[in-house]
Design an enzyme around this catalytic site. Structure first.
Site, short mmCIF file in Angstrom:
data_model
loop_
_atom_site.label_atom_id
_atom_site.label_comp_id
_atom_site.label_asym_id
_atom_site.label_seq_id
_atom_site.Cartn_x
_atom_site.Cartn_y
_atom_site.Cartn_z
N LYS A 13 1.55 10.11 -5.66
CA LYS A 13 -0.25 9.17 -5.39
C LYS A 13 -1.29 9.93 -5.84
O LYS A 13 -0.45 11.33 -5.92
CB LYS A 13 0.12 8.77 -3.91
CG LYS A 13 -1.20 8.50 -3.53
CD LYS A 13 -1.41 8.28 -2.36
CE LYS A 13 -2.94 7.94 -1.37
NZ LYS A 13 -3.12 7.18 -0.40
N ASP A 57 0.61 -1.50 0.03
CA ASP A 57 -0.10 -0.53 0.07
C ASP A 57 0.43 1.58 -0.03
O ASP A 57 1.63 1.37 0.97
CB ASP A 57 -0.59 -0.18 0.69
CG ASP A 57 -1.84 0.71 0.64
OD1 ASP A 57 -2.35 2.02 0.42
OD2 ASP A 57 -3.31 1.03 2.13
N ASP A 58 0.76 1.66 -1.15
CA ASP A 58 1.30 3.21 -1.00
C ASP A 58 2.94 3.50 -1.03
O ASP A 58 3.72 3.84 -0.45
CB ASP A 58 1.10 4.19 0.22
CG ASP A 58 -0.73 4.59 0.06
OD1 ASP A 58 -0.94 4.81 -0.86
OD2 ASP A 58 -0.74 6.01 0.92
N ASP A 76 0.29 -0.57 -5.10
CA ASP A 76 -1.83 -0.02 -5.32
C ASP A 76 -1.72 0.98 -6.23
O ASP A 76 -2.84 1.42 -7.00
CB ASP A 76 -2.04 -0.38 -4.13
CG ASP A 76 -1.80 1.06 -3.29
OD1 ASP A 76 -0.84 0.85 -2.90
OD2 ASP A 76 -3.12 1.56 -2.51
N HIS A 111 1.24 2.50 4.16
CA HIS A 111 0.30 3.32 4.09
C HIS A 111 0.71 3.84 5.11
O HIS A 111 0.94 3.76 6.36
CB HIS A 111 -0.74 3.18 4.57
CG HIS A 111 -2.35 4.20 4.00
ND1 HIS A 111 -2.39 5.52 4.35
CD2 HIS A 111 -3.02 4.30 2.43
CE1 HIS A 111 -3.03 5.83 3.66
NE2 HIS A 111 -3.49 5.01 2.53
N HIS A 123 -11.09 -2.26 1.32
CA HIS A 123 -11.44 -1.46 0.95
C HIS A 123 -12.28 -0.79 -0.34
O HIS A 123 -11.86 -0.39 -1.39
CB HIS A 123 -9.88 -0.39 0.44
CG HIS A 123 -10.22 1.29 0.50
ND1 HIS A 123 -9.42 2.25 0.13
CD2 HIS A 123 -11.69 2.08 1.35
CE1 HIS A 123 -9.45 3.47 0.25
NE2 HIS A 123 -10.51 3.54 1.18
N CYS A 149 -5.98 4.05 -4.15
CA CYS A 149 -5.61 2.90 -3.71
C CYS A 149 -7.38 1.99 -4.48
O CYS A 149 -7.88 0.77 -4.39
CB CYS A 149 -6.29 3.18 -1.97
SG CYS A 149 -4.92 2.84 -0.98
#
Ligand SMILES: *[C@@H]1O[C@H](CO)[C@@H](O)[C@H](O)[C@H]1NC(C)=O
Ligand SMILES: *[C@@H]1O[C@H](CO)[C@@H](O)[C@H](O)[C@H]1NC(C)=O
Ligand SMILES: *[C@@H]1O[C@H](CO)[C@@H](O)[C@H](O)[C@H]1NC(C)=O
Ligand SMILES: *[C@@H]1O[C@H](CO)[C@@H](O)[C@H](O)[C@H]1NC(C)=O
Length: 532
Positions: free
Chosen positions: A297, A28-29, A275, A212, A123, A67
């Site tokens: 992002k 994530d991220d 992601d 994240h 999510h 995301c």
């Protein structure tokens, strides 16, 4: 008759048994320049690097810039502009989710005899229980429904609401309190692999919280002893970020190790993807790096949409860099092809993604050359890549995130260390299986070949997204420094025409429903619409 059934059953289970296991890991991220294999010398990621170098690295691979859109693309094989998932993320108090009529990855795999498990982030909707993972094809889910959480107390803070968000199936997992999320995800994955009944193929979806950022009272969190390893990083946030990433890297090592112990590794396909691009320089209160790519992002610059990815399997070329265009949308049809799923041919027309399995195994070159990066008609932004070219249109954040952000990680800290990689849990497991592992010369070569080289600063031709559509040759100019819209009018026209072929549906986003507030639900995020 009875005998016939028995033989058929035997054959049936035998076929199922031959299907490869699939372990799909989402970071994530994570930024382009955070993993070691993209050239940074700052943060050790020996397990990720060992798998990447001994598998196939996807070098022209794209994701959505945030995301929820990315995860919807992965789960459906359908572009978010066609499902209404293209605009912003899903906030925990919003009453919408990935539409229920869409069949998703674990549902397909279950039809082929797979046991399907999800660990970590969802999510994609939880306002009603039907939207949660166990109602959508996963045999089990342990993790959280919202976009992110505190790494220790597992609460998610959104707007003015705050509540606990850790679940085992539909139950609140209070016992998770005070355990580091990455460890919980790792331990659950290990347990699922250990207890897996090898009569069935396994699909394990590991969606990490790392890297994240968490809630406002403590954005970046990692165990103190791991943070200490990164004392050579001066920036405090980057130092904690490094430790968060290190924990995820360790997790991947442990998963590969247990796959080997269980005798499953040889027949497993491991896929790793980010992601979306990294939140650099304080974006989302985080400290990722996409250097030298432009943007962060949630922007359509390469730093927002060019993803980290590799695939490892015995059927995939070793130590290869695959330069073909690929998109996160492609995983669903690609996985269906890899497991010889009966649904692929039948469902192919429904997918926007392409079956890349023959491209990944080296049988074929890619047959498509165009990727819609996104159209968000509510923010008036869009971008498309076609061949070597990319157009990008529409300004967001008043242009505040349109620059290049470090750290480069090229001259700091420690020397990139092959011994680290060779001693990683991944490398040891591969060697135990006599699976080919690249030489250090090989590793240095790959690393050099995939370094992103920017154009010279002196060539910069600026791009004003407020008024113009900009055009870049992202093969010769991967850092998007030279806007060619003025002198390549025909190409610009052609890409605009291609972009206009895509017609987005209305985004599904809905305003926050105050009834979702965890304070009404024992301070947990829940399926409030089941009860109101
Ligand atoms: C949820 O809680 C109930 C009641 O304690 C229990 O019977 C059930 O097994 C739990 N489910 C999971 C997935 O842990
Ligand atoms: C592992 O897989 C390879 C290639 O798929 C195969 O040739 C080999 O026999 C397998 N080894 C074991 C121990 O199953
Ligand atoms: C793929 O599955 C089909 C049945 O759906 C079967 O006839 C075929 O032999 C399988 N191919 C491979 C390579 O396993
Ligand atoms: C949307 O962006 C285009 C191109 O950047 C611009 O020409 C147009 O005026 C914008 N429209 C709105 C409603 O902002």
């Amino acid at each position: 008759m009875y005998t016939f059934v028995t033989i058929a059953t035997l054959i049936g289970s035998c076929v199922a048994h031959d299907k490869p296991h699939v372990v799909f890991i989402v970071a994530d991220d994570l930024g382009w320049n955070d993993v070691g294999f993209h050239g940074s010398n700052q943060i050790r990621t020996p397990n990720i690097d060992a798998l990447a170098y001994s598998g196939t690295i996807l070098h022209n691979y794209y994701v959505l810039p945030i995301c929820t859109p990315s995860r919807s693309a992965l789960m459906t094989g359908i572009h978010p502009i066609h499902t209404g998932m293209q605009h912003k993320v899903l906030y925990a108090g919003e009453p919408w989710g990935l539409p229920l009529h869409l069949k998703i990855l674990p549902q397909y795999l279950k039809e082929d005899g797979y046991k399907t498990h999800a660990v970590g982030k969802w999510h994609l909707g939880h306002f009603k229980s039907e939207y949660t993972p166990e109602m959508r094809g996963f045999d089990s889910h342990f993790g959280y429904w919202s976009g992110r959480q505190d790494y220790y107390d597992h609460t998610a803070q959104e707007v003015n609401m705050w509540g606990y968000d850790m679940r085992r199936g539909m139950n609140v997992s209070w016992e998770s309190y005070d355990h580091y999320t990455t460890d919980l995800i790792t331990d659950e994955s290990i347990e699922l692999i250990k207890s897996h009944d090898s009569d069935n193929p396994l699909f394990l979806y590991v969606a990490h919280l790392a890297v994240h950022s968490a809630n406002s009272y403590r954005f970046l969190e990692a165990p103190a002893d791991i943070i200490k390893k990164f004392d050579y990083i001066k920036d405090k946030n980057r130092k904690i970020f490094a430790a968060m990433l290190w924990k995820m890297d360790e997790s991947i090592g442990k998963i590969v190790d247990v796959l080997d112990q269980k005798g499953m590794l040889n027949n497993t396909i491991i896929i790793f993807t980010s992601d979306n691009g990294g939140p650099a320089a304080g974006f989302n209160n985080n400290a990722a790096s996409n250097w030298p790519l432009r943007g962060v992002k949630d922007t359509l610059w390469e730093g927002g949409v060019r993803g980290n990815a590799f695939i490892w399997s015995r059927k995939i070329p070793v130590s290869k860099v695959n330069n073909e265009l690929m998109h996160i949308l492609d995983w669903l049809p690609t996985i269906l092809a890899a497991v010889n799923s009966s649904s692929l041919e039948k469902e192919k027309p429904n997918f926007d993604g392409h079956n890349m399995w023959p491209v990944l195994t080296g049988e074929k070159y890619n047959e498509y050359n165009e990727i819609l990066l996104n159209i968000d008609q509510l923010r008036n932004i869009s971008a498309l890549r076609k061949g070597e070219w990319k157009i990008i249109s529409g300004e967001i954040y008043d242009g505040r995130w349109d620059k290049w952000y470090g750290p480069s990680g090229r001259n700091t800290g420690y020397l990139y260390n092959i011994t680290d990689i060779e001693n990683s849990l991944v490398a040891i497991a591969l060697k135990r299986n006599h699976i080919e592992f690249p030489s250090s010369q090989n590793i240095y070569e790959i690393r050099k070949n995939i370094s992103v080289i920017c154009r010279a600063e002196s060539q910069v031709k600026s791009c004003n997204l407020k008024n113009d559509i900009c055009l870049f040759n992202v093969v010769k100019d991967p850092c998007e420094m030279v806007n060619e819209a003025e002198n390549k009018k025909q190409i610009l026209k052609d890409l605009i025409k291609s972009l206009r072929n895509y017609v987005p549906v209305t985004p599904l986003n809905k305003p926050i429903d105050p009834r979702s507030n965890p304070k009404y639900w024992n301070y947990t995020w829940t399926n409030w619409m089941d009860y109101v």
